[in-house]
Write a protein that holds these residues in place. Sequence first.
Motif, short mmCIF file in Angstrom:
data_model
loop_
_atom_site.label_atom_id
_atom_site.label_comp_id
_atom_site.label_asym_id
_atom_site.label_seq_id
_atom_site.Cartn_x
_atom_site.Cartn_y
_atom_site.Cartn_z
N LEU A 3 0.84 -1.20 0.00
CA LEU A 3 0.00 0.00 0.00
C LEU A 3 0.87 1.25 0.00
N ILE A 14 -4.86 5.94 -2.28
CA ILE A 14 -4.19 4.74 -1.78
C ILE A 14 -3.98 3.82 -2.97
N ASP A 15 -2.71 3.62 -3.33
CA ASP A 15 -2.37 2.71 -4.42
C ASP A 15 -2.18 1.31 -3.84
N VAL A 16 -3.00 0.38 -4.29
CA VAL A 16 -2.93 -1.00 -3.81
C VAL A 16 -2.19 -1.81 -4.86
N LEU A 28 -5.48 -2.98 4.26
CA LEU A 28 -6.15 -1.82 3.65
C LEU A 28 -7.18 -1.25 4.62
N VAL A 32 -7.09 2.58 6.24
CA VAL A 32 -8.18 3.55 6.09
C VAL A 32 -8.69 3.97 7.47
N PHE A 43 -11.11 10.01 -0.09
CA PHE A 43 -10.28 8.86 -0.43
C PHE A 43 -10.49 8.42 -1.86
N ILE A 45 -9.27 4.84 -3.76
CA ILE A 45 -8.55 3.57 -3.67
C ILE A 45 -8.28 3.13 -5.10
N ASN A 46 -6.99 3.11 -5.46
CA ASN A 46 -6.56 2.79 -6.82
C ASN A 46 -6.20 1.31 -6.89
N LEU A 61 -13.46 -3.99 1.23
CA LEU A 61 -13.97 -2.83 0.46
C LEU A 61 -15.37 -2.44 0.93
N LEU A 75 -15.48 8.77 -1.17
CA LEU A 75 -14.65 7.65 -1.60
C LEU A 75 -14.94 7.33 -3.06
N ILE A 77 -13.37 4.30 -6.03
CA ILE A 77 -12.46 3.20 -6.30
C ILE A 77 -12.15 3.25 -7.79
#
Length: 112
Positions: A3, A14-16, A28, A32, A43, A45-46, A61, A75, A77
């Motif tokens: 992360l 946030i690059d996952v 994750l 968060v 946020f 979430i990538n 998620l 948020l 995604i």
Amino acid sequence: MDLKIRKNGDIYIIDVNGEMDLYNSYKLKELVMKMLEKNVKNFVINLEQVDYIDSSGIGALIYICSTIKKLNLQLAISNIHASVKTVIELTKLMGYFPIANSVEEALLMVKE
């Protein structure tokens, strides 16, 4: 799973990287929750580098999304690959998650 956090204005991305499964999806969720404690409000979430997700990853998620919605925060995604999208479609959650095709599109969604 790895992360990384980066910032665009007041939005945290946030690059996952890697698989979101039983063994690591909690990371994750914990990240968060820590960010929420520090009053982060926006946020993205990538998931660009995520090729595999299992029910634990979907559960993480869902937990993140529901928590952020309850707090009236933002948020999105982004960058969901076909294999991950298939799992989300099978669980009938496509409409539940705020999904963007790119980080740029996600940033616009979160700013609104």
